[in-house]
Motif scaffolding. Structure first.
Motif, PDB file in Angstrom:
ATOM      1  N   ARG A  26      26.309 -18.204  -1.383  1.00  0.00           N
ATOM      2  CA  ARG A  26      26.947 -16.919  -1.699  1.00  0.00           C
ATOM      3  C   ARG A  26      27.077 -16.713  -3.208  1.00  0.00           C
ATOM      4  N   ALA A  27      27.370 -17.774  -3.933  1.00  0.00           N
ATOM      5  CA  ALA A  27      27.538 -17.662  -5.386  1.00  0.00           C
ATOM      6  C   ALA A  27      26.195 -17.555  -6.113  1.00  0.00           C
ATOM      7  N   LEU A  28      25.183 -18.272  -5.635  1.00  0.00           N
ATOM      8  CA  LEU A  28      23.912 -18.348  -6.354  1.00  0.00           C
ATOM      9  C   LEU A  28      22.943 -17.217  -6.049  1.00  0.00           C
ATOM     10  N   ARG A  29      23.003 -16.677  -4.847  1.00  0.00           N
ATOM     11  CA  ARG A  29      22.044 -15.641  -4.453  1.00  0.00           C
ATOM     12  C   ARG A  29      22.047 -14.448  -5.429  1.00  0.00           C
ATOM     13  N   PRO A  30      23.226 -13.911  -5.814  1.00  0.00           N
ATOM     14  CA  PRO A  30      23.199 -12.792  -6.769  1.00  0.00           C
ATOM     15  C   PRO A  30      22.634 -13.171  -8.136  1.00  0.00           C
ATOM     16  N   VAL A  31      22.843 -14.408  -8.542  1.00  0.00           N
ATOM     17  CA  VAL A  31      22.310 -14.864  -9.834  1.00  0.00           C
ATOM     18  C   VAL A  31      20.786 -14.872  -9.778  1.00  0.00           C
ATOM     19  N   VAL A  32      20.241 -15.378  -8.673  1.00  0.00           N
ATOM     20  CA  VAL A  32      18.783 -15.423  -8.513  1.00  0.00           C
ATOM     21  C   VAL A  32      18.210 -14.006  -8.427  1.00  0.00           C
ATOM     22  N   GLU A  33      18.905 -13.112  -7.747  1.00  0.00           N
ATOM     23  CA  GLU A  33      18.434 -11.724  -7.653  1.00  0.00           C
ATOM     24  C   GLU A  33      18.415 -11.054  -9.025  1.00  0.00           C
ATOM     25  N   GLU A  34      19.386 -11.379  -9.846  1.00  0.00           N
ATOM     26  CA  GLU A  34      19.489 -10.765 -11.167  1.00  0.00           C
ATOM     27  C   GLU A  34      18.529 -11.392 -12.178  1.00  0.00           C
ATOM     28  N   THR A  35      18.283 -12.700 -12.031  1.00  0.00           N
ATOM     29  CA  THR A  35      17.386 -13.409 -12.958  1.00  0.00           C
ATOM     30  C   THR A  35      16.360 -14.201 -12.156  1.00  0.00           C
ATOM     31  N   PRO A  36      15.401 -13.515 -11.544  1.00  0.00           N
ATOM     32  CA  PRO A  36      14.436 -14.191 -10.660  1.00  0.00           C
ATOM     33  C   PRO A  36      13.562 -15.224 -11.367  1.00  0.00           C
ATOM     34  N   GLU A  37      13.444 -15.114 -12.684  1.00  0.00           N
ATOM     35  CA  GLU A  37      12.614 -16.063 -13.424  1.00  0.00           C
ATOM     36  C   GLU A  37      13.316 -17.396 -13.678  1.00  0.00           C
ATOM     37  N   ASP A  38      14.610 -17.486 -13.385  1.00  0.00           N
ATOM     38  CA  ASP A  38      15.395 -18.703 -13.623  1.00  0.00           C
ATOM     39  C   ASP A  38      15.089 -19.734 -12.529  1.00  0.00           C
ATOM     40  N   VAL A  39      14.149 -20.604 -12.827  1.00  0.00           N
ATOM     41  CA  VAL A  39      13.676 -21.586 -11.852  1.00  0.00           C
ATOM     42  C   VAL A  39      14.773 -22.582 -11.479  1.00  0.00           C
TER      43      VAL A  39
END
Length: 114
Positions: A26-39
């Protein structure tokens, strides 16, 4: 927005360390959506999905990681484990071989439960 992303990532990492994998998702999904290049964040999200036994989403995230960073050995190892848990040993073998080749560690050729 950068501060909110950092806060969400830190929270996701804390949830993961506490083995609250669904909280981490729940915490990480929005971060990945906002910064998809962050491997790195995407890989942590994939690990949370894996540990929460959400294998299809884990596989999808790992495919994205490997598309962006094909030499990320740990993503190959996680992909192998994810595929093995789905009874897809033949596909997993390819990722184990790549992980072993990238690290020089033949122990990575052995299935996780061996």
């Amino acid at each position: 927005m950068e501060d909110l992303r950092a806060l969400s990532y830190g929270l996701g990492q804390q949830y993961f360390e506490e083995r609250d994998y669904r909280g981490a998702i729940r915490a990480l999904r929005p971060v990945v959506e906002e910064t998809p290049e962050d491997v790195g964040t995407r890989l942590l999200l994939a690990r949370a999905y894996y540990h929460a036994a959400l294998l299809k989403p884990a596989e999808e995230q790992l495919l994205e990681v490997l598309d962006r960073e094909p030499t990320e050995y740990y993503a190959h190892l996680m992909m192998a484990r994810t595929l093995e848990r789905q009874s897809r040993a033949e596909e997993a073998g390819k990722h184990r071989r790549i992980a072993a080749a990238l690290t020089g560690d033949d122990e990575l050729l052995k299935p996780h439960n061996a």
